[in-house]
Scaffold this active site. Structure first.
Site, PDB file in Angstrom:
ATOM      1  N   SER A  44       1.164  -1.147  -0.186  1.00 59.01           N
ATOM      2  CA  SER A  44       0.200  -0.058  -0.290  1.00 59.01           C
ATOM      3  C   SER A  44       0.992   1.117  -0.123  1.00 59.01           C
ATOM      4  O   SER A  44       0.830   2.385  -0.510  1.00 59.01           O
ATOM      5  CB  SER A  44      -1.293  -0.035   0.953  1.00 59.01           C
ATOM      6  OG  SER A  44       0.075   0.398   2.764  1.00 59.01           O
ATOM      7  N   ASP A  82       5.396  -6.983   2.390  1.00 61.63           N
ATOM      8  CA  ASP A  82       5.040  -7.362   1.322  1.00 61.63           C
ATOM      9  C   ASP A  82       5.563  -7.439  -0.066  1.00 61.63           C
ATOM     10  O   ASP A  82       6.952  -7.174   0.117  1.00 61.63           O
ATOM     11  CB  ASP A  82       3.281  -6.760   0.777  1.00 61.63           C
ATOM     12  CG  ASP A  82       2.539  -6.759   1.414  1.00 61.63           C
ATOM     13  OD1 ASP A  82       2.442  -7.357   1.279  1.00 61.63           O
ATOM     14  OD2 ASP A  82       1.782  -5.402   1.619  1.00 61.63           O
ATOM     15  N   GLU A 181      -9.358  -9.282   3.237  1.00 60.68           N
ATOM     16  CA  GLU A 181      -9.474  -8.531   3.210  1.00 60.68           C
ATOM     17  C   GLU A 181     -10.712  -8.588   2.490  1.00 60.68           C
ATOM     18  O   GLU A 181     -10.948  -9.247   1.812  1.00 60.68           O
ATOM     19  CB  GLU A 181      -8.026  -7.854   2.368  1.00 60.68           C
ATOM     20  CG  GLU A 181      -8.662  -6.203   1.747  1.00 60.68           C
ATOM     21  CD  GLU A 181      -7.159  -5.382   1.736  1.00 60.68           C
ATOM     22  OE1 GLU A 181      -6.080  -5.715   1.120  1.00 60.68           O
ATOM     23  OE2 GLU A 181      -7.446  -4.524   1.133  1.00 60.68           O
TER      24      GLU A 181
HETATM   25  O1  KIV Z   1      -0.444  -3.155   1.378  1.00 53.86           O
HETATM   26  C1  KIV Z   1      -1.154  -3.870   2.260  1.00 53.86           C
HETATM   27  O2  KIV Z   1      -0.927  -2.387   3.650  1.00 53.86           O
HETATM   28  C2  KIV Z   1      -2.001  -4.852   3.052  1.00 53.86           C
HETATM   29  C3  KIV Z   1      -3.201  -4.350   4.087  1.00 53.86           C
HETATM   30  C4  KIV Z   1      -3.429  -5.867   4.616  1.00 53.86           C
HETATM   31  C5  KIV Z   1      -3.088  -3.489   5.037  1.00 53.86           C
HETATM   32  O3  KIV Z   1      -1.707  -5.673   2.189  1.00 53.86           O
END
Ligand code: KIV
Length: 279
Positions: A44, A82, A181
């Protein structure tokens, strides 16, 4: 320091797991000091830190920089990062190599979206290589274009069962938790109740094993849009704008800097300067 085992223990003891995103050293430090269990360097950051429109635009190089900064600020929380779009999709060896890069610079786990056969293989190989993995189901932002928008997932019992089936496959592949999500809370509860690993909900209601949100949303730093499920706990946008406005006013009016905010020449050096310029 929290780890995959202590996170599972929280679920087993019926204690909620707390998770927030962070992208920089100072924020990570404050979230850690506040007692957050999992700090996620979420992709994000593409939107909230880099100003892109979707998470698709962020790559390995940027994720590594942000992850390194967050890792430096955290003493207790589990740091997850991520795997960005296309960093694990071309082939399994590239996926493992990229996941390994994240661990080498300080992440303790990676998050991977989806649960198709290829993704399951990537997750299995990561776990076999000593890389803990968080799964991500329901609305998966990296699949935005195939999903066709920011749509709630698992809105029927049939699709809830599909998500549960995917979650069970993730569990079998070795994930230690699963982000759910934008899923109705009844569906999220049913999925959570039928899994051993904890679920961490974002827009997935009250019955997940834990909650995660984007810290820039809840602290009011990112104001382009705020998801309905993100509660605002502070408004940093106002604090930042007020602080900056006051600074501009003070500079323009000559109130900044003041006597205490400047360095001075010693008396001797000042005397020499005055002699030289003749004042
Ligand atoms: O990228 C992100 O912030 C997420 C959410 C689950 C918070 O993957």
């Amino acid at each position: 320091m929290l780890n995959v085992k202590t996170i599972q223990k929280l679920k087993n003891n019926g204690q909620k797991i707390t998770a927030l995103t962070a992208y920089d050293y100072s924020t990570a430090k404050y979230l850690d000091e506040a007692g957050v269990d999992i700090i996620l360097v979420g992709d994000s950051l593409a939107m909230v830190a880099l100003g892109y429109e979707t998470t698709h635009s962020v790559g390995m190089e940027e994720m590594l920089v942000f992850t390194k900064a967050v890792a430096k600020g955290v003493k207790n929380a589990l740091i997850a990062t991520d795997m960005p779009f296309m960093s694990y999709h071309s082939d399994v060896s590239t996926a493992i190599k990229n996941a390994g890069e994240m661990i080498k610079i300080g992440a303790k786990a990676v998050k991977i979206e989806g649960a198709n056969d290829y993704i399951l293989e990537v997750i299995e190989r990561c776990v076999q290589s000593g890389i803990p993995v968080i799964g991500h189901l329901g609305f998966t932002p990296q699949f935005l274009n195939t999903i066709g928008g920011y749509n709630i997932q698992g809105k029927s019992f049939a699709t809830t069962l599909e998500i549960l089936e995917q979650a069970k496959k993730l569990e079998k592949a070795g994930v230690f938790s699963i982000v759910l999500e934008m899923v109705p809370e009844e569906s999220a509860k049913y999925i959570t109740d039928n899994l051993t690993v904890p679920t961490i909900g974002i827009g997935a209601g009250r019955y997940c094993s834990g909650q995660i949100l984007v810290s820039d949303d809840i602290l009011g730093k990112f104001s382009d849009f705020t998801p309905t499920f993100a509660r605002k706990y502070a408004d940093l946008s106002i604090i930042i704008k007020t602080g900056a406005k006051n600074y501009v006013e003070d500079v323009l009016s000559g109130k900044f800097p003041c006597e205490e905010e400047v360095f001075k020449l010693s008396k001797e050096e000042l005397k020499q300067m005055k002699l030289y310029i003749g004042t």
